[in-house]
Write a protein that holds these residues in place. Sequence first.
Motif, short mmCIF file in Angstrom:
data_model
loop_
_atom_site.label_atom_id
_atom_site.label_comp_id
_atom_site.label_asym_id
_atom_site.label_seq_id
_atom_site.Cartn_x
_atom_site.Cartn_y
_atom_site.Cartn_z
N ALA A 1 -65.60 -44.71 -27.35
CA ALA A 1 -66.16 -44.12 -28.38
C ALA A 1 -66.15 -42.54 -28.41
O ALA A 1 -65.53 -41.94 -29.46
N VAL A 2 -66.27 -42.06 -27.28
CA VAL A 2 -65.87 -40.39 -27.29
C VAL A 2 -64.47 -40.28 -27.73
O VAL A 2 -64.06 -39.12 -28.40
N LEU A 3 -63.49 -40.75 -27.08
CA LEU A 3 -61.97 -40.67 -27.21
C LEU A 3 -61.65 -40.99 -28.54
O LEU A 3 -60.73 -40.34 -29.23
N GLN A 4 -62.24 -41.86 -29.42
CA GLN A 4 -62.13 -42.14 -30.69
C GLN A 4 -62.40 -40.99 -31.64
O GLN A 4 -61.60 -40.73 -32.47
N TYR A 5 -63.60 -40.32 -31.29
CA TYR A 5 -64.16 -39.17 -31.95
C TYR A 5 -63.19 -37.98 -31.87
O TYR A 5 -62.99 -37.13 -32.71
N VAL A 6 -62.75 -37.81 -30.47
CA VAL A 6 -61.69 -36.85 -30.26
C VAL A 6 -60.54 -36.85 -31.12
O VAL A 6 -60.06 -35.84 -31.66
N GLY A 7 -59.94 -37.99 -31.19
CA GLY A 7 -58.95 -38.16 -31.95
C GLY A 7 -59.23 -38.21 -33.48
O GLY A 7 -58.27 -37.62 -33.97
N ASP A 8 -60.16 -38.72 -33.83
CA ASP A 8 -60.30 -38.58 -35.44
C ASP A 8 -60.89 -37.24 -35.85
O ASP A 8 -60.56 -36.94 -36.90
N ALA A 9 -61.47 -36.46 -35.09
CA ALA A 9 -61.96 -35.31 -35.38
C ALA A 9 -60.88 -33.91 -34.94
O ALA A 9 -61.03 -32.71 -35.29
N ASP A 10 -59.85 -34.55 -34.41
CA ASP A 10 -58.73 -33.48 -33.82
C ASP A 10 -59.45 -32.44 -33.14
O ASP A 10 -59.20 -31.09 -33.20
N ILE A 11 -60.06 -32.75 -32.11
CA ILE A 11 -60.70 -31.92 -31.07
C ILE A 11 -59.81 -31.43 -30.05
O ILE A 11 -58.84 -32.05 -29.74
N ASP A 12 -59.93 -29.98 -30.07
CA ASP A 12 -58.88 -29.16 -29.13
C ASP A 12 -59.45 -29.15 -27.91
O ASP A 12 -58.67 -28.84 -26.75
N LEU A 13 -60.71 -29.06 -27.47
CA LEU A 13 -61.24 -28.74 -26.42
C LEU A 13 -62.67 -29.70 -25.90
O LEU A 13 -63.63 -29.29 -27.00
N VAL A 14 -62.80 -30.37 -24.83
CA VAL A 14 -64.26 -30.97 -24.71
C VAL A 14 -64.83 -30.38 -23.52
O VAL A 14 -64.35 -29.91 -22.46
N VAL A 15 -66.15 -29.98 -23.95
CA VAL A 15 -66.99 -29.05 -23.02
C VAL A 15 -68.04 -30.11 -22.69
O VAL A 15 -68.94 -30.78 -23.55
#
Length: 280
Positions: free
Chosen positions: A72-86
């Motif tokens: 679910a986290v990976l899906q959100y990172v891709g959908d929201a075009d996240i640059d950095l995860v903290v």
Amino acid sequence: MLHAAHILCLGSSTSAAGTQAAQLARRTGATLHVMTLPSGRAAGPTGSEPGSGAEAAVPAHVVETQPRSVTAVLQYVGDADIDLVVADTPLDRGPVPPLATDLTRALTRRLDRPVFIVERQDDPDAIQRLLVPTDLSVPALRAFRHAVALARLYDAAIDVLHVIESVPYVALTPTDRLSLGATTLLERRGRRRLRAFLQEGEAAGVQVQPHIMRGAAADQISRFANQGDVDLMVLSAHGSDAEEGPLGLVGTRVLGRVTRPLFLVRASGPSLLGPPDDAA
């Protein structure tokens, strides 16, 4: 300089990760996304301002669902075009290294972008000394460039550590015999290549101190990070085959031992350095 349009905080907006992510988002002009995890406290509604005080206010999008899986986290990172995860270190982890926990280990193995694992600290500006272990490879240089950008952001200094692996051999050639001197051929080569790192840091106005050590790389890096006055370790993840995994053999061992905050840079994938790094 760091460039980020979207930063994802895994944890509550009042956690150490939330404070650090808000600081980074404010300084880079990024939108902050907050995804509360099952162990975190519930976050406020969409558009709330993570952190405390007016100076911590940043454009924010709070995800109100609590994902139960890394997928679910990976899906959100891709959908929201996240640059950095903290992400936070678990509150109940005790002396266990940050990436020895199931969630952070799984995320760092599967994410294709930088991950910042934050220690429990109140002041995000407490980062004053960065450690960059390096094998002097191109991916390691990419990690160093991220460290330079972070050092400029936090007004911090950088220690660059290169470890020469000690291996038994029989000196039969003139080149081998050069390794018997007080300063070995490998060490001279290492110092020469480290100077290129120093030059990049100096050009950016950052204080960089080189270190060369001998022994097993994972052992020496872990010892330097845990015993020294290191506030953040910036590490390159560049495994070369399926057996080593995406973090590499040395990286996997180090991340299972080091208890310092970690900034993990992938060998490929999105960069936080913008076009200049890609061109290089």
